[in-house]
Structure formats: structure tokens, C-alpha cells
Enzyme design. Structure first.
Site, short mmCIF file in Angstrom:
data_model
loop_
_atom_site.label_atom_id
_atom_site.label_comp_id
_atom_site.label_asym_id
_atom_site.label_seq_id
_atom_site.Cartn_x
_atom_site.Cartn_y
_atom_site.Cartn_z
N MET A 1 0.44 -0.20 -8.24
CA MET A 1 -0.59 -0.44 -6.84
C MET A 1 -1.17 -1.95 -6.95
O MET A 1 -1.20 -2.42 -5.75
CB MET A 1 -1.63 0.54 -7.19
CG MET A 1 -1.12 2.13 -7.10
SD MET A 1 -0.67 2.49 -5.24
CE MET A 1 -1.97 2.80 -4.59
N SER B 1 3.97 11.60 2.85
CA SER B 1 2.91 10.61 2.54
C SER B 1 1.74 10.25 3.43
O SER B 1 2.03 10.46 4.77
CB SER B 1 3.69 9.24 2.14
OG SER B 1 4.69 9.37 1.07
N THR C 1 0.74 11.39 -8.27
CA THR C 1 0.45 10.21 -8.04
C THR C 1 -0.81 10.25 -7.38
O THR C 1 -1.81 11.17 -7.40
CB THR C 1 1.28 10.02 -6.56
OG1 THR C 1 0.92 10.71 -5.50
CG2 THR C 1 2.94 10.29 -7.03
N CYS C 2 -1.32 9.16 -6.62
CA CYS C 2 -2.62 8.79 -6.44
C CYS C 2 -3.09 10.16 -5.11
O CYS C 2 -4.07 10.40 -5.10
CB CYS C 2 -2.97 7.59 -5.80
SG CYS C 2 -2.07 7.05 -4.66
N ASN C 3 -2.20 10.46 -4.50
CA ASN C 3 -2.31 11.34 -3.40
C ASN C 3 -1.83 12.68 -3.57
O ASN C 3 -1.96 13.56 -2.65
CB ASN C 3 -1.57 10.72 -2.11
CG ASN C 3 -2.74 9.66 -1.45
OD1 ASN C 3 -3.70 9.60 -1.48
ND2 ASN C 3 -1.85 8.50 -0.91
N ALA D 1 -3.07 -4.06 -13.20
CA ALA D 1 -1.90 -4.69 -12.97
C ALA D 1 -0.67 -3.84 -12.85
O ALA D 1 0.54 -4.37 -13.17
CB ALA D 1 -1.63 -5.91 -14.06
N GLY D 2 -0.91 -2.48 -12.51
CA GLY D 2 0.22 -1.79 -12.59
C GLY D 2 0.61 -1.66 -11.22
O GLY D 2 0.77 -2.76 -10.40
N GLN E 1 7.17 3.99 -2.14
CA GLN E 1 6.64 4.15 -3.62
C GLN E 1 6.88 5.64 -4.22
O GLN E 1 7.34 5.62 -5.26
CB GLN E 1 5.12 3.88 -3.69
CG GLN E 1 4.74 3.64 -5.14
CD GLN E 1 3.36 3.09 -5.29
OE1 GLN E 1 2.69 2.85 -4.30
NE2 GLN E 1 2.84 3.04 -6.50
N GLN F 1 8.47 7.30 -7.68
CA GLN F 1 7.95 8.12 -8.64
C GLN F 1 8.60 9.73 -8.80
O GLN F 1 8.46 10.16 -9.91
CB GLN F 1 6.58 8.51 -7.85
CG GLN F 1 5.46 7.14 -7.91
CD GLN F 1 4.32 7.11 -7.14
OE1 GLN F 1 4.37 7.85 -5.95
NE2 GLN F 1 3.17 6.64 -7.51
#
Length: 455
Positions: free
Chosen positions: A193, A109, A49-51, A190-191, A116, A120
């Protein structure tokens, strides 16, 4: 066999490292399939993920598992082990199980309790099932992880007033601009997030929304949901000239907004400030944009202060979630103990039935005139005797599996019945069965038999 987690997250690595160690969604299946061919890896799931980017694996030996996962990450992302190693985190055995449950519940998180991450984790689980990179252990473990994640949000208030990194971005915009009703918001990407950002902005009564995406139709779908305007990517520069706030999350592999592009847009802005939030990993916005007058750029790491301010109440609720996690850990350990007992019981039955078979052969040699019916009757009754004799030992060994020192007791049980070698063979069969497409020959063989994941 051992459960191992290796990866980087927002606590161990800055964004400059995380964006280098990040799998795109369309890479996950290929990466899992490639990883399962590495030595020592019996099962694997990758969550990126982004994190965080984390590899969850069942390995035959911890030290070889750590080595080959580090090697895989370094090779895949074309980094040296020296570059990567300082930022890696490791969780083993019980700690690995607890970590997964905390991740699925949103306790690990940046924004505690966000939902979210559960989606995932579930998506990675489905991919691993489709690609057959997991077997018996991870099928059960990740089912329990998804279940405890769902229970967390159903049975506690940790998800109330749901927040996420995109929510934090909106909160930051409110702190800077105050009322957003007269502001023009540009959403780049437009995903998921971008969708979350649009939802949070819509709740604040924003003035105008423009959505830009590489695929125009996807941008239009999102814009239409919030009575906004969709534009194509080649209109980005003109959109930058008009917007007051930009929230970007395309997931592109290179900068989408360059310093040169923004300099051109600034010529039409007449000194109006532009607030930019980059919540993509890798980053969408060139850090050099911060050098431009009137541009205020924040990336995902800058959101930590906003996130922290919103999390006090959730930390209190997190104590309830910790109890749910503890319950689930106990359930999983009990299941693992039962799994460890299966080869022992199978080996005990195998030995007993071998004795029964030898006895029947001896009877038939000594009594050659027995009819077929008589042989079947003798076979049935001798097997019945075996089953009755095994009943109490099998019940006892199942009880032993629930004890804290079950590994030592099971080892003694196997020694008493002289079934260590047979139990080891049964365990090998269990592993091979759970890894239908995995060549077990690639894993180093391990002497002896360990019925449990090591403590």
C-alpha cells in the site's frame, strides 16, 4: 459437497470490526492449516485484505460448514459469536463461485477494477497449495478465478488509469492542497500500500518524499525509487514535525502514531496543518488525533466519496467484465458436472467388470483344461464386449451432466443400473484423494450421493 464463502467486507462491516477480523500475511498459512482440521471443512482458502476477510471452503454440509467457520473466526479473533454474526456475509454454491470471480476481477472492490486484489487472491491460492489445504475443486476454481481476473485487465479498460485506496488518498490530498509540488509527503510503511501511494504521488510531481518503516533497508529501497529520503522508526516524531501530508499503511497491530506523539510534534509545526490518511487495517493512527488543532485525519472509510467519484466510467466497463464472469461460471459448472460424472462412470465400470470377472471364474471352473493362452484370450474378448456395451451409456451420461436438471437425470441413471451405493463409494474416494492430508473421518458422513454442488 458444497462451496461456501463466509466473511466480512467494507460493505458489511465498519472499519472498527474489519480491523478486529483481519489476518496478518504471516498468519494465513497457520490459519488455513488450523481451519482444515475443523469438522465439515474439506478444502479452504483465506483471503484477507484491508477491505475484506473471507473464508472460501468446500464443505460436506452447508449448515455445519457455516457453524464451524463462524466458530473458527470467533475463536481465532477472540470475539463472541454475538459480536461477529451481525457483520458476516454468506455466499453458497453458484453465488459463492460468482462472488469469487467478482472479487478476482475487482468488481467487488471499493475501487472497481483495482488490480491489487487479484494478486492477493493469487497469493492466498499459492499458500493454500503449499499448505495442502485445498484439493481438486478449489485447485480448478481458483485457477479459473485468476485466469478471469487476468482476462479482465487484458481485454477491457477497467484497469485504465488504475486506481486504488492509496490512489484515492492522493486524490484527497490534491483536493485539499491543490498543487503538491511544494509539499513534503511522509509515507509510513513500505509495504504494497505504501508503494502504491508513493507511485501515485510520484505521478503528481510531489516536492519531497520521506519513507519510514520498521525495517530501515526496506524504507530505503522504496525511498530510492522515488528520489526520496528514508528514516528509521525512532525518527517518526521529528518527521511528523516536518511533513505536510502523512499516508500510513504499516499493518501494525497497535497505533503507530499516538495523540501524545503528535502533540509533541505539533510544538515544532508552528500552526502548519497536517493532512493524515490512515489506509491501514488495523488502523495505524489514533482516532484521537482528530481532536488536535491543525490535524485533519481521514481513515479508509472516509475515502469512499473519492472512490465513488472516480468510478463512474469503470461501472460502464464493468458490464463487459460481467459477461466474462458469466462465461467462466458456465465453464466451471461444466467442469463440476464432469467431476460429478466420474464416480458414476467408475461405478458403472466397476459393476460391469465384476460381472466379467465372475463370468471368467465360472468359465474356468467349467472348463478346467483351458490353457493360459486361452484364458487370456477369453479374458481379453469378454472385456472387449464389456467396453463396447458401456460405450453408449458412458457417452449418454456425459451428455446428461450438461443438462440443467442433470442431478435428477444422473440419479435416475444410477437407479436404472443399480449403482447408487457404488457411486457413493467412488465419490468418497474422490474426496479423500483430493484431500491428501485431510482426515475425512472428521467430516460427518452424508447419506446417499450428490454428484453436483447443490444449486
Amino acid at each position: 459437497m458444497h462451496i461456501l464463502v463466509v466473511g466480512v467486507d467494507y460493505k458489511s462491516a465498519p472499519i472498527e470490526i474489519r480491523e478486529k477480523v483481519s489476518f496478518q500475511p504471516n498468519e494465513l498459512a497457520e490459519a488455513m492449516v488450523q481451519l482444515k482440521e475443523e469438522k465439515s471443512i474439506l478444502e479452504n482458502i483465506i483471503v484477507s485484505t484491508c477491505n475484506r476477510t473471507e473464508i472460501y471452503a468446500v464443505v460436506d454440509q452447508l449448515h455445519t460448514g457455516r457453524y464451524y467457520i463462524k466458530k473458527f473466526l470467533a475463536d481465532w479473533f477472540q470475539l463472541s459469536k454475538e459480536e461477529l454474526s451481525p457483520f458476516l456475509t454468506f455466499y453458497e454454491s453458484d453465488a459463492a463461485v460468482e462472488h469469487l470471480f467478482r472479487v478476482a476481477c475487482g468488481l467487488d472492490s471499493m475501487v472497481i477494477g483495482e488490480t491489487q486484489i487479484l494478486g492477493q487472491v493469487r497469493d492466498s491460492f499459492k499458500t493454500a497449495q503449499q499448505e495442502k489445504t485445498i484439493g481438486t475443486i478449489f485447485n480448478e476454481l481458483f485457477k479459473q478465478a485468476v485466469t478471469v481476473g487476468k482476462r479482465t485487465h487484458a481485454e477491457t479498460d477497467i484497469g485504465s488509469n488504475a486506481v486504488s485506496v492509496s490512489y484515492a488518498a492522493v486524490e484527497l490530498a490534491k483536493k485539499i492542497f491543490g498543487n503538491l509540488s511544494s509539499k513534503h509527503i511522509l509515507i509510513l510503511g513500505a509495504g504494497k500500500m505504501g508503494e502504491l501511494a508513493a507511485e501515485n504521488l510520484h505521478g503528481q510531481g510531489i516536492g519531497k518524499v520521506t519513507v519510514i518503516n520498521r525495517t530501515y533497508l526496506k524504507a530505503k529501497e522504496l525511498a530510492d525509487r522515488f528520489s526520496g529520503e528514508a528514516r528509521s522508526l525512532n525518527q517518526l516524531e521529528s518527521a511528523l514535525a516536518e511533513a505536510d501530508i502523512l499516508i500510513s499503511s504499516t499493518g501494525a497491530s497497535e497505533f503507530v502514531v499516538s495523540k501524545e506523539m503528535m502533540e509533541n510534534a505539533n510544538k515544532l509545526r508552528k500552526g502548519r496543518p497536517l493532512f493524515m490518511v490512515d489506509i491501514a487495517v488495523p488502523r495505524d493512527l489514533d482516532p484521537a488525533l482528530n481532536d488536535l488543532e491543525g490535524v485533519f485525519l481521514y481513515d479508509i472509510d472516509d475515502l469512499e466519496g473519492i472512490v465513488e467519484a472516480n468510478m463512474k466510467e469503470r461501472r460502464e466497463t464493468a458490464e463487459k467484465v460481467e459477461l466474462l464472469i458469466e462465461e467462466t461460471i458456465v465453464e466451471f459448472k461444466q467442469w463440476m458436472n464432469t467431476l460429478g460424472v466420474v464416480p458414476v462412470i467408475s461405478a458403472l465400470r466397476e459393476k460391469a467388470l465384476a460381472i466379467q470377472s465372475e463370468t471368467m471364474d465360472s468359465i474356468e471352473r467349467k472348463l478346467p483344461h483351458l490353457s493360459t493362452r486361452e484364458k487370456k484370450l477369453l479374458n481379453k474378448h469378454t472385456k472387449s464386449i464389456i467396453n463396447q456395451m458401456l460405450r453408449d451409456p458412458i457417452l449418454k451420461v456425459k451428455e446428461l451432466a450438461a443438462d440443467a436438471d442433470s442431478e435428477e437425470k444422473l440419479a435416475l441413471f444410477m437407479q436404472i443400473f443399480d449403482i447408487e451405493e457404488a457411486a457413493g463409494r467412488q465419490m468418497m474416494k474422490t474426496v479423500e484423494s483430493s484431500q491428501k492430508v485431510h482426515s475425512f473421518k472428521k467430516a460427518e458422513s452424508k447419506a446417499g450421493f450428490s454428484p453436483l454442488v447443490s444449486e
